[in-house]
Design an enzyme around this catalytic site. Structure first.
Site, PDB file in Angstrom:
ATOM      1  N   PRO A  40       8.164  -6.478  -1.537  1.00 28.45           N
ATOM      2  CA  PRO A  40       7.127  -5.331  -2.000  1.00 28.45           C
ATOM      3  C   PRO A  40       6.492  -4.569  -1.061  1.00 28.45           C
ATOM      4  CG  PRO A  40       6.370  -7.576  -2.838  1.00 28.45           C
ATOM      5  CD  PRO A  40       7.684  -7.826  -2.042  1.00 28.45           C
ATOM      6  N   ASP A  41       6.145  -3.532  -1.013  1.00 28.56           N
ATOM      7  CA  ASP A  41       5.120  -2.691  -0.020  1.00 28.56           C
ATOM      8  C   ASP A  41       3.961  -2.963  -0.673  1.00 28.56           C
ATOM      9  OD1 ASP A  41       4.876  -0.768  -2.059  1.00 28.56           O
ATOM     10  OD2 ASP A  41       6.071   0.624  -1.134  1.00 28.56           O
ATOM     11  N   PHE A  42       2.704  -2.252  -0.158  1.00 30.28           N
ATOM     12  CA  PHE A  42       1.595  -2.611  -0.527  1.00 30.28           C
ATOM     13  C   PHE A  42       0.944  -1.503  -1.681  1.00 30.28           C
ATOM     14  CE2 PHE A  42      -0.551  -5.312   2.797  1.00 30.28           C
ATOM     15  CZ  PHE A  42       0.319  -6.578   2.349  1.00 30.28           C
ATOM     16  N   ARG A  43       1.244  -0.375  -1.240  1.00 25.58           N
ATOM     17  CA  ARG A  43       0.786   0.850  -2.085  1.00 25.58           C
ATOM     18  C   ARG A  43       1.427   1.488  -3.160  1.00 25.58           C
ATOM     19  NH1 ARG A  43      -1.469   0.127   2.747  1.00 25.58           N
ATOM     20  NH2 ARG A  43      -3.690   0.269   3.010  1.00 25.58           N
ATOM     21  N   ASN A 110       5.274  -3.891  10.089  1.00 23.48           N
ATOM     22  CA  ASN A 110       5.683  -5.074   9.492  1.00 23.48           C
ATOM     23  C   ASN A 110       5.568  -6.341  10.010  1.00 23.48           C
ATOM     24  OD1 ASN A 110       6.360  -3.130   7.285  1.00 23.48           O
ATOM     25  ND2 ASN A 110       8.601  -2.981   7.855  1.00 23.48           N
ATOM     26  N   ILE A 111       5.315  -7.286   8.996  1.00 23.15           N
ATOM     27  CA  ILE A 111       4.951  -8.636   9.603  1.00 23.15           C
ATOM     28  C   ILE A 111       6.294  -9.483   9.362  1.00 23.15           C
ATOM     29  CG2 ILE A 111       2.731  -8.413   9.542  1.00 23.15           C
ATOM     30  CD1 ILE A 111       2.692  -9.833   6.824  1.00 23.15           C
ATOM     31  N   ASP A 112       7.566  -8.893   8.879  1.00 28.79           N
ATOM     32  CA  ASP A 112       8.524  -9.926   8.239  1.00 28.79           C
ATOM     33  C   ASP A 112       9.525 -10.139   9.321  1.00 28.79           C
ATOM     34  OD1 ASP A 112       9.967  -7.482   8.571  1.00 28.79           O
ATOM     35  OD2 ASP A 112       9.542  -6.836   6.297  1.00 28.79           O
ATOM     36  N   HIS A 127       1.120  -5.109  13.789  1.00 33.75           N
ATOM     37  CA  HIS A 127       0.358  -5.955  12.869  1.00 33.75           C
ATOM     38  C   HIS A 127       0.468  -7.490  13.030  1.00 33.75           C
ATOM     39  CE1 HIS A 127      -0.778  -2.266  10.573  1.00 33.75           C
ATOM     40  NE2 HIS A 127      -1.174  -2.358  11.516  1.00 33.75           N
ATOM     41  N   LEU A 225       9.677   7.463   0.704  1.00 35.79           N
ATOM     42  CA  LEU A 225      10.084   7.831  -0.669  1.00 35.79           C
ATOM     43  C   LEU A 225       9.016   9.070  -1.115  1.00 35.79           C
ATOM     44  CD1 LEU A 225      10.955   4.882  -2.722  1.00 35.79           C
ATOM     45  CD2 LEU A 225      12.326   6.871  -2.225  1.00 35.79           C
TER      46      LEU A 225
HETATM   47  N1  NAD Z   1       7.587  -6.195   4.828  1.00 38.48           N
HETATM   48  C1  NAD Z   1       6.270  -6.372   5.564  1.00 38.48           C
HETATM   49  O1  NAD Z   1       6.258  -6.778   6.639  1.00 38.48           O
HETATM   50  C2  NAD Z   1       5.045  -5.817   4.731  1.00 38.48           C
HETATM   51  C3  NAD Z   1       5.183  -5.642   3.395  1.00 38.48           C
HETATM   52  C4  NAD Z   1       3.852  -5.278   2.582  1.00 38.48           C
HETATM   53  C5  NAD Z   1       2.899  -4.765   3.472  1.00 38.48           C
HETATM   54  N2  NAD Z   1       2.839  -4.896   4.951  1.00 38.48           N
HETATM   55  C6  NAD Z   1       1.835  -4.546   5.600  1.00 38.48           C
HETATM   56  O2  NAD Z   1       0.893  -3.668   4.775  1.00 38.48           O
HETATM   57  C7  NAD Z   1       0.529  -2.532   5.379  1.00 38.48           C
HETATM   58  C8  NAD Z   1       0.877  -1.392   4.659  1.00 38.48           C
HETATM   59  O3  NAD Z   1       1.081  -0.192   5.335  1.00 38.48           O
HETATM   60  P1  NAD Z   1       2.421   0.489   5.050  1.00 38.48           P
HETATM   61  O4  NAD Z   1       2.135   2.043   5.314  1.00 38.48           O
HETATM   62  O5  NAD Z   1       3.509   0.061   5.973  1.00 38.48           O
HETATM   63  O6  NAD Z   1       2.774   0.018   3.460  1.00 38.48           O
HETATM   64  P2  NAD Z   1       2.448   1.167   2.277  1.00 38.48           P
HETATM   65  O7  NAD Z   1       2.817   0.006   1.255  1.00 38.48           O
HETATM   66  O8  NAD Z   1       1.252   1.748   2.395  1.00 38.48           O
HETATM   67  O9  NAD Z   1       3.580   2.337   2.157  1.00 38.48           O
HETATM   68  C9  NAD Z   1       4.902   1.871   2.095  1.00 38.48           C
HETATM   69  C10 NAD Z   1       5.744   3.583   1.854  1.00 38.48           C
HETATM   70  O10 NAD Z   1       6.803   3.399   1.845  1.00 38.48           O
HETATM   71  C11 NAD Z   1       7.457   4.041   1.052  1.00 38.48           C
HETATM   72  N3  NAD Z   1       8.628   3.453   0.330  1.00 38.48           N
HETATM   73  C12 NAD Z   1       8.917   2.231  -0.266  1.00 38.48           C
HETATM   74  N4  NAD Z   1      10.121   2.043  -0.382  1.00 38.48           N
HETATM   75  C13 NAD Z   1      10.819   2.739   0.467  1.00 38.48           C
HETATM   76  C14 NAD Z   1      12.189   3.057   0.858  1.00 38.48           C
HETATM   77  N5  NAD Z   1      13.361   2.085   0.439  1.00 38.48           N
HETATM   78  N6  NAD Z   1      12.683   3.972   1.695  1.00 38.48           N
HETATM   79  C15 NAD Z   1      11.582   4.872   2.332  1.00 38.48           C
HETATM   80  N7  NAD Z   1      10.392   4.682   1.726  1.00 38.48           N
HETATM   81  C16 NAD Z   1       9.842   3.902   1.007  1.00 38.48           C
HETATM   82  C17 NAD Z   1       6.359   4.183   0.001  1.00 38.48           C
HETATM   83  O11 NAD Z   1       6.717   5.319  -0.911  1.00 38.48           O
HETATM   84  C18 NAD Z   1       5.065   3.962   0.727  1.00 38.48           C
HETATM   85  O12 NAD Z   1       4.769   5.401   1.017  1.00 38.48           O
HETATM   86  C19 NAD Z   1       1.068  -2.507   6.694  1.00 38.48           C
HETATM   87  O13 NAD Z   1      -0.168  -2.498   7.619  1.00 38.48           O
HETATM   88  C20 NAD Z   1       1.885  -3.828   6.650  1.00 38.48           C
HETATM   89  O14 NAD Z   1       1.567  -4.682   7.983  1.00 38.48           O
HETATM   90  C21 NAD Z   1       4.088  -5.347   5.530  1.00 38.48           C
END
Ligand code: NAD
Ligand code: ZN
Length: 250
Positions: A40-43, A110-112, A127, A225
């Site tokens: 999952p993303d964060f926001r 990303n940290i993954d 990060h 998105l």
């Molecule tokens: N996978 C990971 O490593 C992971 C996951 C969650 C959060 N984080 C951390 O959280 C912080 C959040 O910042 P952020 O801006 O990366 O995340 P965010 O959650 O703020 O934003 C993610 C964005 O991606 C869009 N999105 C979601 N799925 C998509 C897809 N399949 N294709 C295109 N766009 C898509 C969303 O609309 C959103 O605007 C970062 O600092 C990061 O370190 C990392």
């Protein structure tokens, strides 16, 4: 000038041309890049901040006061990341970097570790990453794998050597970014012919500054998105999934 549209439209053709014509490409990726891998993303509405916790959990002060809350919240995320495999978007970027005429730098929030798992080599983890952890008492760094059981169970991992609390090598709010990664990324963005913003809402600084520091005359393309604060500066904006768009570019 801004163009918007679905994946099949003119903006995609334009972006393809840009990628084909560019020699130096700087990428900023965010959590959206990995949602199609099951993380999952964060926001977003389904993001971690709406479903699991608030930003407070990733605050350094809060972690130092009580790491147990962080590890409780992180357990499902650790599980998702342990299961996750690179998706078609990560793979396409790795293929792009392997082309003989391209110089690609992937700066990721990303940290993954999924860019590296897909085969990208020039990756700058702005990060940090979850794969290693550091003891908060003696400073010893160890693979996160050593603490797998505790991480999946949501309990606080302790350094067997000294009993100190282990902290993942990721950047918490209140910590500065790894200087080497940020400097290398900045240099790549300042040299790039094409800047690609992929799956990030551009809400987290200083990472969000990178595309703003791009060279005058370079192109900016955004695949996300939802809208970002830089959409109106971009030559191409695609509100679409990175895992669907990127394979069409390489
Ligand atoms: N996978 C990971 O490593 C992971 C996951 C969650 C959060 N984080 C951390 O959280 C912080 C959040 O910042 P952020 O801006 O990366 O995340 P965010 O959650 O703020 O934003 C993610 C964005 O991606 C869009 N999105 C979601 N799925 C998509 C897809 N399949 N294709 C295109 N766009 C898509 C969303 O609309 C959103 O605007 C970062 O600092 C990061 O370190 C990392
Ligand atoms: Zn220790």
């Amino acid at each position: 000038m801004m163009e918007q549209g679905d994946v099949a439209g003119a903006p995609l053709a334009r972006l393809r041309e840009m990628v084909r014509g560019a020699r130096r490409i700087a990428v900023l990726s965010g959590a959206g890049m990995s949602t199609e891998s099951g993380i999952p993303d964060f926001r977003s509405p389904t993001g971690v901040y709406r479903t699991l916790c608030s930003e407070e959990v990733f605050d350094l002060g809060a972690f130092r006061r009580d790491p147990s809350q962080f590890y409780r919240v992180m357990a499902p995320l650790y599980a998702a990341m342990a299961r996750a495999r690179p998706n078609a978007g990560h793979e396409a970027l790795a293929r792009l970097e392997a082309l003989p005429d391209k110089e690609v730098c992937v700066a990721t929030q990303n940290i993954d570790g999924l860019h590296q798992a897909a085969g990208s080599r020039n990756v700058r983890e702005l990060h940090g990453g979850l794969s290693t952890m550091t003891c908060q008492r003696c400073g010893r760094r160890l693979p996160a794998e050593d603490f797998r059981e505790s991480l999946l169970a949501g309990t606080v991992p302790l350094h067997p050597g000294c009993g100190g609390v282990m902290k993942p090598d990721i950047v918490f709010f209140g910590e500065s970014l790894p200087e080497m990664a940020l400097d290398a990324a900045m240099a790549a963005f300042m040299r790039a012919d094409l800047v690609l913003v992929l799956g990030t809402g551009l809400a987290v600084y200083p990472a969000a500054l990178l595309p703003q520091r791009r060279r005058r005359g370079s192109d900016l393309a955004i695949v996300n998105l939802t809208g970002t604060p830089l959409d109106d500066q971009a030559q191409v904006v695609l509100h679409a999934r990175t895992g669907e768009v990127l394979p069409l570019l390489v």
